[in-house]
Enzyme design. Structure first.
Site, PDB file in Angstrom:
ATOM      1  CE1 TYR A   1     -70.060  -5.117 -65.857  1.00  0.00           C
ATOM      2  CE2 TYR A   1     -67.865  -4.523 -65.130  1.00  0.00           C
ATOM      3  CZ  TYR A   1     -68.739  -5.455 -65.658  1.00  0.00           C
ATOM      4  OH  TYR A   1     -68.292  -6.720 -65.985  1.00  0.00           O
TER       5      TYR A   1
ATOM      6  CE  LYS B   1     -69.891  -7.383 -62.976  1.00  0.00           C
ATOM      7  NZ  LYS B   1     -70.445  -8.745 -62.958  1.00  0.00           N
TER       8      LYS B   1
HETATM    9  N1  CAA Z   1     -59.072   5.943 -70.171  1.00  0.00           N
HETATM   10  C1  CAA Z   1     -58.807   7.257 -70.313  1.00  0.00           C
HETATM   11  N2  CAA Z   1     -59.458   8.033 -71.162  1.00  0.00           N
HETATM   12  C2  CAA Z   1     -60.429   7.499 -71.896  1.00  0.00           C
HETATM   13  C3  CAA Z   1     -60.774   6.144 -71.794  1.00  0.00           C
HETATM   14  C4  CAA Z   1     -60.028   5.358 -70.887  1.00  0.00           C
HETATM   15  N3  CAA Z   1     -60.275   4.055 -70.725  1.00  0.00           N
HETATM   16  N4  CAA Z   1     -61.764   5.906 -72.653  1.00  0.00           N
HETATM   17  C5  CAA Z   1     -62.063   7.048 -73.265  1.00  0.00           C
HETATM   18  N5  CAA Z   1     -61.223   7.999 -72.823  1.00  0.00           N
HETATM   19  C6  CAA Z   1     -61.198   9.405 -73.242  1.00  0.00           C
HETATM   20  C7  CAA Z   1     -61.121   9.509 -74.753  1.00  0.00           C
HETATM   21  O1  CAA Z   1     -59.785   9.391 -75.177  1.00  0.00           O
HETATM   22  C8  CAA Z   1     -61.687  10.904 -74.965  1.00  0.00           C
HETATM   23  O2  CAA Z   1     -60.702  11.864 -74.630  1.00  0.00           O
HETATM   24  P1  CAA Z   1     -60.677  13.296 -75.372  1.00  0.00           P
HETATM   25  O3  CAA Z   1     -62.003  13.939 -75.082  1.00  0.00           O
HETATM   26  O4  CAA Z   1     -59.532  13.971 -74.716  1.00  0.00           O
HETATM   27  O5  CAA Z   1     -60.489  12.959 -76.820  1.00  0.00           O
HETATM   28  C9  CAA Z   1     -62.781  11.011 -73.888  1.00  0.00           C
HETATM   29  O6  CAA Z   1     -62.426  10.030 -72.909  1.00  0.00           O
HETATM   30  C10 CAA Z   1     -64.157  10.696 -74.415  1.00  0.00           C
HETATM   31  O7  CAA Z   1     -64.084   9.410 -75.058  1.00  0.00           O
HETATM   32  P2  CAA Z   1     -65.169   8.908 -76.050  1.00  0.00           P
HETATM   33  O8  CAA Z   1     -65.245   9.771 -77.267  1.00  0.00           O
HETATM   34  O9  CAA Z   1     -64.968   7.447 -76.228  1.00  0.00           O
HETATM   35  O10 CAA Z   1     -66.506   9.219 -75.244  1.00  0.00           O
HETATM   36  P3  CAA Z   1     -67.855   8.519 -75.437  1.00  0.00           P
HETATM   37  O11 CAA Z   1     -68.820   9.230 -74.558  1.00  0.00           O
HETATM   38  O12 CAA Z   1     -68.182   8.337 -76.853  1.00  0.00           O
HETATM   39  O13 CAA Z   1     -67.585   7.045 -74.859  1.00  0.00           O
HETATM   40  C11 CAA Z   1     -67.122   5.382 -73.254  1.00  0.00           C
HETATM   41  C12 CAA Z   1     -67.149   6.879 -73.547  1.00  0.00           C
HETATM   42  C13 CAA Z   1     -68.513   4.791 -73.448  1.00  0.00           C
HETATM   43  C14 CAA Z   1     -66.732   5.250 -71.803  1.00  0.00           C
HETATM   44  C15 CAA Z   1     -66.166   4.676 -74.214  1.00  0.00           C
HETATM   45  O14 CAA Z   1     -64.917   5.311 -74.139  1.00  0.00           O
HETATM   46  C16 CAA Z   1     -65.986   3.228 -73.830  1.00  0.00           C
HETATM   47  O15 CAA Z   1     -66.775   2.374 -74.205  1.00  0.00           O
HETATM   48  N6  CAA Z   1     -64.932   2.900 -73.081  1.00  0.00           N
HETATM   49  C17 CAA Z   1     -64.673   1.548 -72.611  1.00  0.00           C
HETATM   50  C18 CAA Z   1     -65.254   1.341 -71.228  1.00  0.00           C
HETATM   51  C19 CAA Z   1     -64.812   0.000 -70.708  1.00  0.00           C
HETATM   52  O16 CAA Z   1     -63.661  -0.235 -70.426  1.00  0.00           O
HETATM   53  N7  CAA Z   1     -65.760  -0.911 -70.553  1.00  0.00           N
HETATM   54  C20 CAA Z   1     -65.432  -2.235 -70.116  1.00  0.00           C
HETATM   55  C21 CAA Z   1     -66.432  -3.164 -70.756  1.00  0.00           C
HETATM   56  S1  CAA Z   1     -65.960  -4.851 -70.585  1.00  0.00           S
HETATM   57  C22 CAA Z   1     -66.303  -5.223 -69.043  1.00  0.00           C
HETATM   58  O17 CAA Z   1     -66.849  -4.460 -68.304  1.00  0.00           O
HETATM   59  C23 CAA Z   1     -65.912  -6.588 -68.616  1.00  0.00           C
HETATM   60  C24 CAA Z   1     -65.087  -6.519 -67.410  1.00  0.00           C
HETATM   61  O18 CAA Z   1     -65.611  -6.812 -66.337  1.00  0.00           O
HETATM   62  C25 CAA Z   1     -63.644  -6.161 -67.477  1.00  0.00           C
END
Ligand code: CAA
Length: 246
Positions: free
Chosen positions: A152, A156
């Site tokens: 993404y 973007k």
């Molecule tokens: N910053 C730092 N660390 C993060 C993080 C973040 N934003 N998100 C997750 N982590 C860390 C978790 O704390 C975890 O750490 P530990 O292993 O030390 O516990 C590790 O990463 C793994 O996290 P998950 O268990 O969540 O891993 P996953 O594989 O299940 O999921 C993910 C990963 C899909 C990226 C999920 O964390 C997620 O959905 N994150 C949000 C991503 C995001 O911001 N998307 C924006 C969508 S909206 C949009 O895009 C509109 C726009 O234009 C702004």
């Protein structure tokens, strides 16, 4: 005569707000929706009840031929497109370790190839008529990167490279090309983020401490679509509650 505005993905949270705002300002608004979207008819009638007479066309923006056919139909049935808002987009969030080719390709095609596919058939006409507005809806995550969004963020960021290059080419022809980079807006796309991640990792990074409203982004689209914005081109305007200061 009313100017024609085409908003891709106009049935989503942000797109709907943009359609409503442009219609309220007197534009004739056309939107596209994904061919599989079964809610298109009910959205149109819901909008009609609220007094908005939008036209909607199925279009796979990620597919060149679908985009060409859609634009040809719109121009024939509604008229030349004066304002194009490339808003349709998807997420397939996952860490790079888990990122596979289909999820990379899907995001690049829908979020970036779509900008080429939709702009290509409208840009020459805008230049010939000496007036046009192309507005690409990017993201704060194209500017700063985001955990789980290599696909993404790349798409973007690419949108803005496109905006700047095309803006140069058409700068003397009355056509402006700009990028808007919204931060986290309270739409379904953002509400789909796991709530723990949203509350502990994302909202604390927003100086205003809240999500944005679709109407706030729509107001900026309206400005860039206007006569007053004629001198703004090749810009990437952030609207993110101050997140770019982080
Ligand atoms: N910053 C730092 N660390 C993060 C993080 C973040 N934003 N998100 C997750 N982590 C860390 C978790 O704390 C975890 O750490 P530990 O292993 O030390 O516990 C590790 O990463 C793994 O996290 P998950 O268990 O969540 O891993 P996953 O594989 O299940 O999921 C993910 C990963 C899909 C990226 C999920 O964390 C997620 O959905 N994150 C949000 C991503 C995001 O911001 N998307 C924006 C969508 S909206 C949009 O895009 C509109 C726009 O234009 C702004």
């Amino acid at each position: 005569m009313a100017r024609v505005a085409l908003v891709t993905g106009g049935m989503g949270g942000l797109g709907e707000a943009v359609c409503i705002k442009l219609a309220a300002l007197g534009y004739k608004v056309v939107t596209t929706y994904s061919p599989g979207n079964k809610k298109a008819d009910s959205w149109l009638s819901q909008m009609k009840e609220q007094g908005y007479d939008f036209k909607a066309y199925p279009c796979d923006v990620s597919d060149y031929d679908s985009a060409q056919a859609c634009i040809a139909q719109v121009q024939q049935e509604v008229g030349p497109i004066d304002v194009l808002v490339n808003n349709a987009g998807i997420t397939r969030d996952m860490t790079f370790k888990k990122m596979d080719k289909p999820n990379w390709d899907a995001v690049m095609k829908t979020n970036l190839d779509s900008v080429f596919n939709m702009t290509k058939p409208v840009c020459d006409g805008m230049v010939e008529r000496g007036w046009g507005r192309i507005i690409n809806i990017s993201s704060v995550n194209g500017q700063k990167g985001a955990f789980g969004q290599t696909n993404y963020s790349a798409a973007k960021a690419g949108m803005h490279g496109f905006s700047k290059a095309l803006a140069y080419e058409v700068a003397r022809k009355g056509v402006t090309v700009n990028t808007i980079s919204p931060g986290y807006i309270g739409t379904k796309m953002v509400m789909d983020i796991p709530s723990e991640v949203l509350e502990t990792k994302i909202i604390p990074q927003i100086p205003m401490g809240r999500l944005g409203k679709p109407e706030e982004v729509a107001g900026l689209v309206a400005y860039l679509s206007s006569e007053e914005a004629a001198f703004v081109t090749g810009a990437n305007i952030a609207i993110n509650g101050g997140q770019h200061m982080q």
